[in-house]
Write an enzyme that holds these catalytic residues in place. Structure first.
Site, PDB file in Angstrom:
ATOM      1  N   SER A 501      41.289  35.176  40.159  1.00 13.37           N
ATOM      2  CA  SER A 501      39.920  35.007  40.636  1.00 13.37           C
ATOM      3  C   SER A 501      38.895  35.643  39.707  1.00 13.37           C
ATOM      4  O   SER A 501      37.696  35.421  39.882  1.00 13.37           O
ATOM      5  CB  SER A 501      39.776  35.595  42.046  1.00 13.37           C
ATOM      6  OG  SER A 501      39.983  36.990  42.032  1.00 13.37           O
ATOM      7  N   LYS A 544      34.201  39.593  49.401  1.00  9.73           N
ATOM      8  CA  LYS A 544      33.695  39.906  48.068  1.00  9.73           C
ATOM      9  C   LYS A 544      32.166  39.925  48.048  1.00  9.73           C
ATOM     10  O   LYS A 544      31.546  40.831  47.476  1.00  9.73           O
ATOM     11  CB  LYS A 544      34.234  38.889  47.057  1.00  9.73           C
ATOM     12  CG  LYS A 544      35.730  39.007  46.809  1.00  9.73           C
ATOM     13  CD  LYS A 544      36.229  37.926  45.883  1.00  9.73           C
ATOM     14  CE  LYS A 544      37.732  38.079  45.632  1.00  9.73           C
ATOM     15  NZ  LYS A 544      38.255  37.009  44.753  1.00  9.73           N
TER      16      LYS A 544
END
EC number: 3.4.21.53
Length: 637
Positions: A501, A544
């Protein structure tokens, strides 16, 4: 593309408005695939038609199977009471008698009367018992002992009721699997130093109790003891239950009750991984368990209408035994159940998780003597949960604020970017930024991953770095080798880095260093990238974003900060109210992109074409300089 505040969560208010006035409790909403499989299994008899039931976390297994059995009875179900009676030919081999369900007690009483009756006048009583307990084994046993008195029977016991059915038992659940709980046992007794067994020491297990009906067994508990799995398979293959010898090998005793015929339907309950392992490693499994009932943990609004889900919530509300839900409780509850699934169009079927939240909220409501469970209590319960679980996240954020971990959220820097990671601590996930830096130097085009060199990189992260290396080579070194090499590292990272990611952040950081173009430090980025620069989805996108937002808010929002995410993750956005409010006020921004070029333009404020021209010009200058210097000078220098 800048994401509007309205797109940061599902249409919760619209969903809540669709709640019907009348709802009915239903534990099986959204489980049509699994129900169809179980219905097929319950329509078939025989020993090769059992079912493996995939049970997701949070499902209340007893409730679900009870509801399944209420809707779809096993067509071939036929339950009996089972009694072991004294064998006139052997004290160590008692015989079984099956009786109509619920009649075992009456049979034993009449059998005792039978033996107390004179042998010459037993005929009418025998006929009455055969007519009352209309099974072949009753007639057979009475004919066998018609001319025996009780004193002539070996031993001093007449009968023992092994299984007796009181009412309509839908199924038996064996979730604590041991040899005794599943198969039963024959205990031993010591009388004047002599060890022996007897009728009263025979105790049935779940298989005999469920004989003629449905038995649900926890697969993981069963397979922890391989001997039990083999024994169960033998019973299913032969349709006969043979009792094990009592005691262990060190005790020389013999007691062998007659084997009981078994007609049963097995539901093996477990995770999907166990199902895959059984299919791969046990050649008998597919024959015995051809039906897979795959229960879902999510309710998909793309396949099903919303309205039935409120029936499921009614079931959860009843099981939780809470105050009635107020109208304004449903938006808060619906947001919670979508947040669990990570998708806009899917609602959670995790019954236990929803019950836990509702009970916690109900405790808050009752503390204030409220008559209904309002939405503010649910929100308060969620906030309290976050506060309880947020200690590690708070320590992480404090280390950044105090400067122990260096993270910039303002200005612009060449070769430095804020990536977004997710940390799991004690089952709680939170997002935090991580500083990624890149440097370039004269070389042969290699990209050196310092984390991999220091053995702090997992396989997936290493793969991500190799993919971005391939992208740079495809764009800038298609015809000849690059004269520049680069190094890249996660700064102040002292544990293993894994996942892909951060590959988009790493690529943007490298290109910034190559082009000497500063990156806006107020914008953090997450996303995976392929060899052609296409941006791909990642996990934990909400955590996040919220982790980075909390850092920026604590330092002070300045209107230029935000997060870049993959366009493919838009359907997973379900952010908290504080983030949504900041985005609506344009104090914080969320950008969704499909290609690395979009990310570069947002981060550097320079168009991709100009950026790549800078890189190619720099590479050409280095290549030209390399050709003008004699090879021997380059070698010695």
């Amino acid at each position: 593309m800048r994401v509007a505040a309205a797109a940061l969560q599902p249409a919760i208010q619209e969903w809540a408005a669709q709640r019907p006035q009348s709802v009915s409790s239903n534990a099986l909403v959204g489980q049509q695939r699994a129900l169809s499989a179980l219905q097929q299994a319950l329509n078939i008899g025989g020993r090769y038609a059992h079912s493996y039931v995939v049970t997701p976390a949070g499902m209340r297994i007893y409730d679900v199977i009870k509801e399944v059995e209420a809707r779809h009875h096993w067509v071939h179900a036929q339950k009996y009471d089972w009694v072991y009676v004294a064998n006139p030919d052997s004290a160590f081999e008692p015989l079984w008698v099956n009786l109509p369900a619920g009649s075992a007690q009456s049979f034993v009483v009449q059998l005792l009367t039978f033996f107390q009756t004179d042998i010459n006048v037993r005929g009418p009583l025998r006929d009455h018992m055969v007519e009352t307990f209309a099974t072949e084994r009753v007639a057979h046993y009475l004919d066998l002992v018609i001319d025996h008195t009780f004193e002539e029977l070996p031993g001093n016991e007449l009968a023992n009721i092994i299984v007796s059915h009181n009412g309509d038992e839908p199924f038996i659940l064996c979730d604590r699997v041991t040899e005794a709980s599943l198969f039963g046992s024959i205990r031993l007794q010591s009388v004047e130093g002599t060890i022996s067994s007897g009728l009263h020491l025979i105790e049935a297990g779940a298989i005999l109790k469920a004989n003629g009906g449905i038995l649900a067994i926890d697969a993981e508990e069963l397979l922890l003891q391989p001997g039990l799995w083999r024994k169960l398979k033998y019973i299913l293959r032969t349709s006969q239950f043979h009792w094990p010898q009592p005691g262990d090998a060190k005790i020389a005793t013999y007691y062998q009750p007659e084997a009981i015929p078994v007609q049963i339907k097995i539901f093996l309950l477990g995770e999907r991984d166990i199902y895959a392992q059984l299919r791969e490693h046990d050649r008998d499994f597919d024959n015995l368990f051809p039906f897979l009932a795959d229960f879902s943990s999510h309710y998909s609004l793309q396949k099903e209408p919303l309205t039935p889900y409120f029936d499921y919530l009614k079931y959860v509300e009843e099981q939780a035994a809470i105050l009635p839900l107020a109208d304004d409780a449903y938006p808060a509850l619906l947001k919670f159940v979508t947040r669990i699934t990570d998708f806009h169009t899917e609602l959670s079927l995790d019954t236990i998780a929803i019950m836990q939240l509702l009970r916690e909220a109900c405790a808050l409501a009752r503390a204030e003597q409220a008559q209904t469970l309002q939405g503010r209590y649910i929100q308060q319960a969620i906030q309290q949960r976050e506060q309880r679980n947020g200690y590690i996240a708070e320590l992480s954020r404090r280390s950044i604020l105090e400067g122990q971990v260096y993270i910039q959220t303002e200005e612009a820097v060449v070769g430095q970017i804020n990536g977004l990671t997710v940390v799991t601590a004690g089952g709680h996930e939170f997002g935090e930024p991580t500083r990624i830096t890149a440097t370039v130097h004269y070389g042969d085009g290699d990209i050196i991953d310092i984390d991999r060199k220091s053995e702090l990189s997992g396989n997936i992260h290493t793969k991500g770095v190799m993919i971005l290396s391939a992208y740079i080579a495809n764009v800038f070194a298609r015809n000849e080798a690059m004269a520049l090499s680069a190094t890249i590292v996660f700064e102040q990272s002292y544990h293993e880095v894994d996942g892909d990611s951060a590959s988009l952040a790493e690529l943007c950081c490298l290109l910034s260093a190559l082009a000497e173009a500063p990156i806006q430090q107020g914008i953090a980025i997450t996303g995976a990238v392929d060899q052609f620069g296409r941006v791909q989805a990642i996990g934990a996108v909400n955590e996040k974003i919220e982790g980075y937002f909390e850092l920026c808010r604590t330092r002070g929002l300045n209107g230029s900060q935000g997060v870049i995410i993959p366009q493919a993750n838009l359907s997973q956005l379900n952010l908290n109210d504080d983030v949504i409010a900041a985005v609506a006020d344009e104090e914080f921004h969320i950008y969704a992109i499909n290609d690395v070029s979009e990310a570069l333009e947002l981060l550097t404020q320079v168009q991709q074409k100009q950026l790549y021209e800078r890189i190619e010009q720099r590479l050409n200058e280095l290549q030209q300089g390399e050709r003008e210097v004699p090879w021997w000078r380059r070698w010695f220098e």
